[in-house]
Scaffold this motif. Structure first.
Motif, PDB file in Angstrom:
ATOM      1  N   ILE A 103       2.731  21.515  -4.403  1.00 40.42           N
ATOM      2  CA  ILE A 103       2.718  20.431  -3.442  1.00 40.42           C
ATOM      3  C   ILE A 103       4.219  20.371  -3.363  1.00 40.42           C
ATOM      4  N   PRO A 104       4.519  19.932  -2.114  1.00 39.27           N
ATOM      5  CA  PRO A 104       5.991  19.950  -1.963  1.00 39.27           C
ATOM      6  C   PRO A 104       6.662  18.762  -2.354  1.00 39.27           C
ATOM      7  N   ALA A 105       7.798  18.594  -2.649  1.00 39.24           N
ATOM      8  CA  ALA A 105       8.431  17.511  -3.046  1.00 39.24           C
ATOM      9  C   ALA A 105       9.940  17.782  -2.838  1.00 39.24           C
ATOM     10  N   GLU A 106      10.825  16.694  -2.557  1.00 38.64           N
ATOM     11  CA  GLU A 106      12.190  16.508  -2.391  1.00 38.64           C
ATOM     12  C   GLU A 106      12.942  17.034  -3.658  1.00 38.64           C
ATOM     13  N   ARG A 107      13.077  18.075  -4.027  1.00 36.55           N
ATOM     14  CA  ARG A 107      13.663  18.453  -5.470  1.00 36.55           C
ATOM     15  C   ARG A 107      15.219  17.968  -5.412  1.00 36.55           C
ATOM     16  N   LEU A 108      15.886  17.673  -6.258  1.00 37.94           N
ATOM     17  CA  LEU A 108      17.171  17.333  -6.384  1.00 37.94           C
ATOM     18  C   LEU A 108      17.737  18.022  -7.825  1.00 37.94           C
ATOM     19  N   LYS A 148       1.333  20.380 -10.332  1.00 39.12           N
ATOM     20  CA  LYS A 148       1.458  21.133  -8.929  1.00 39.12           C
ATOM     21  C   LYS A 148       2.774  20.953  -8.124  1.00 39.12           C
ATOM     22  N   ILE A 149       3.253  20.116  -8.340  1.00 38.51           N
ATOM     23  CA  ILE A 149       4.850  19.784  -7.885  1.00 38.51           C
ATOM     24  C   ILE A 149       5.891  21.083  -8.464  1.00 38.51           C
ATOM     25  N   ILE A 150       5.748  20.966  -9.975  1.00 37.45           N
ATOM     26  CA  ILE A 150       6.396  21.778 -10.840  1.00 37.45           C
ATOM     27  C   ILE A 150       6.113  23.167 -10.328  1.00 37.45           C
ATOM     28  N   ALA A 151       4.796  23.722  -9.988  1.00 37.82           N
ATOM     29  CA  ALA A 151       4.419  24.964  -9.627  1.00 37.82           C
ATOM     30  C   ALA A 151       4.726  25.134  -8.097  1.00 37.82           C
ATOM     31  N   LEU A 175      12.454  10.588  -9.650  1.00 35.94           N
ATOM     32  CA  LEU A 175      11.482  10.757 -10.831  1.00 35.94           C
ATOM     33  C   LEU A 175      11.648  11.975 -11.722  1.00 35.94           C
ATOM     34  N   ILE A 176      12.115  11.971 -12.810  1.00 39.33           N
ATOM     35  CA  ILE A 176      12.377  12.997 -13.685  1.00 39.33           C
ATOM     36  C   ILE A 176      11.379  13.330 -14.723  1.00 39.33           C
ATOM     37  N   ILE A 177      10.927  14.688 -14.651  1.00 30.28           N
ATOM     38  CA  ILE A 177       9.682  15.002 -15.130  1.00 30.28           C
ATOM     39  C   ILE A 177       9.902  16.129 -16.152  1.00 30.28           C
ATOM     40  N   PRO A 178       9.287  16.193 -17.233  1.00 30.38           N
ATOM     41  CA  PRO A 178       9.229  17.342 -18.143  1.00 30.38           C
ATOM     42  C   PRO A 178       8.431  18.449 -17.407  1.00 30.38           C
ATOM     43  N   ASN A 179       8.824  19.725 -17.495  1.00 31.19           N
ATOM     44  CA  ASN A 179       8.141  20.909 -17.155  1.00 31.19           C
ATOM     45  C   ASN A 179       6.770  21.144 -17.947  1.00 31.19           C
ATOM     46  N   PHE A 234      13.030  15.031  -8.596  1.00 33.64           N
ATOM     47  CA  PHE A 234      12.434  14.844  -7.106  1.00 33.64           C
ATOM     48  C   PHE A 234      12.409  13.409  -6.653  1.00 33.64           C
ATOM     49  N   ARG A 235      12.629  13.087  -5.355  1.00 27.98           N
ATOM     50  CA  ARG A 235      12.486  11.954  -4.955  1.00 27.98           C
ATOM     51  C   ARG A 235      10.910  11.094  -5.141  1.00 27.98           C
ATOM     52  N   ASP A 236      10.866  10.112  -5.297  1.00 33.13           N
ATOM     53  CA  ASP A 236       9.592   9.322  -5.360  1.00 33.13           C
ATOM     54  C   ASP A 236       9.019   9.217  -3.987  1.00 33.13           C
TER      55      ASP A 236
END
Ligand code: AMP
Length: 115
Positions: free
Chosen positions: A15-20, A9-12, A41-45, A29-31
């Motif tokens: 849900i908001p996140a502080e993307r870097l 949901k963050i990728i889409a 946190l670094i996550i795969p799409n 994005f910041r934890d």
């Protein structure tokens, strides 16, 4: 995308996140409950539930996640003093969110944890 996965949901951007950082393979994005002054946190799409589900096709992706972490550590100014990269795997590993993620933590001396 996996339904009911908070990181999907963050990728889409549902849900908001502080993307870097983002590219065609990963986002960072910041934890939102940081365990250190810098906690990203670094996550795969691609939805991979955990390291248990990763396979040889994901080899380059896993390397890319670590190099993105290295780049972010430089940008955050923590590369010289050092930082920690962690992947929690499964319940005993302390994994809470079942979408593979690499923790980048630093900004202060991190003690070696005794379990
Ligand atoms: P793990 O225990 O390895 O599964 O780590 C999951 C991490 O995701 C924890 O450090 C949480 O604080 C973090 N987290 C959970 N939900 C969010 C969110 N919506 N935005 C940012 N970080 C999150």
């Amino acid at each position: 995308m996996s339904e009911d996965c908070i990181f999907c949901k963050i990728i889409a951007k549902e849900i908001p996140a502080e993307r870097l950082y983002s590219d065609e393979r990963v986002i960072a994005f910041r934890d939102n409950a940081p365990a250190a002054p810098v906690h990203i946190l670094i996550i795969p799409n691609k939805h991979i539930a955990s390291m248990r589900e990763a396979n040889v096709e994901d080899e380059a992706l896993l390397g890319h996640m670590q190099l993105v972490a290295q780049k972010l550590a430089i940008e955050e100014g923590i590369d010289k003093k050092g930082y920690r990269l962690v992947i929690n795997v499964g319940d005993d590993g302390g994994q809470v969110v079942y979408h593979l993620h690499l923790h980048l933590m630093g900004g202060k001396p991190l003690r070696v944890q005794k379990y």
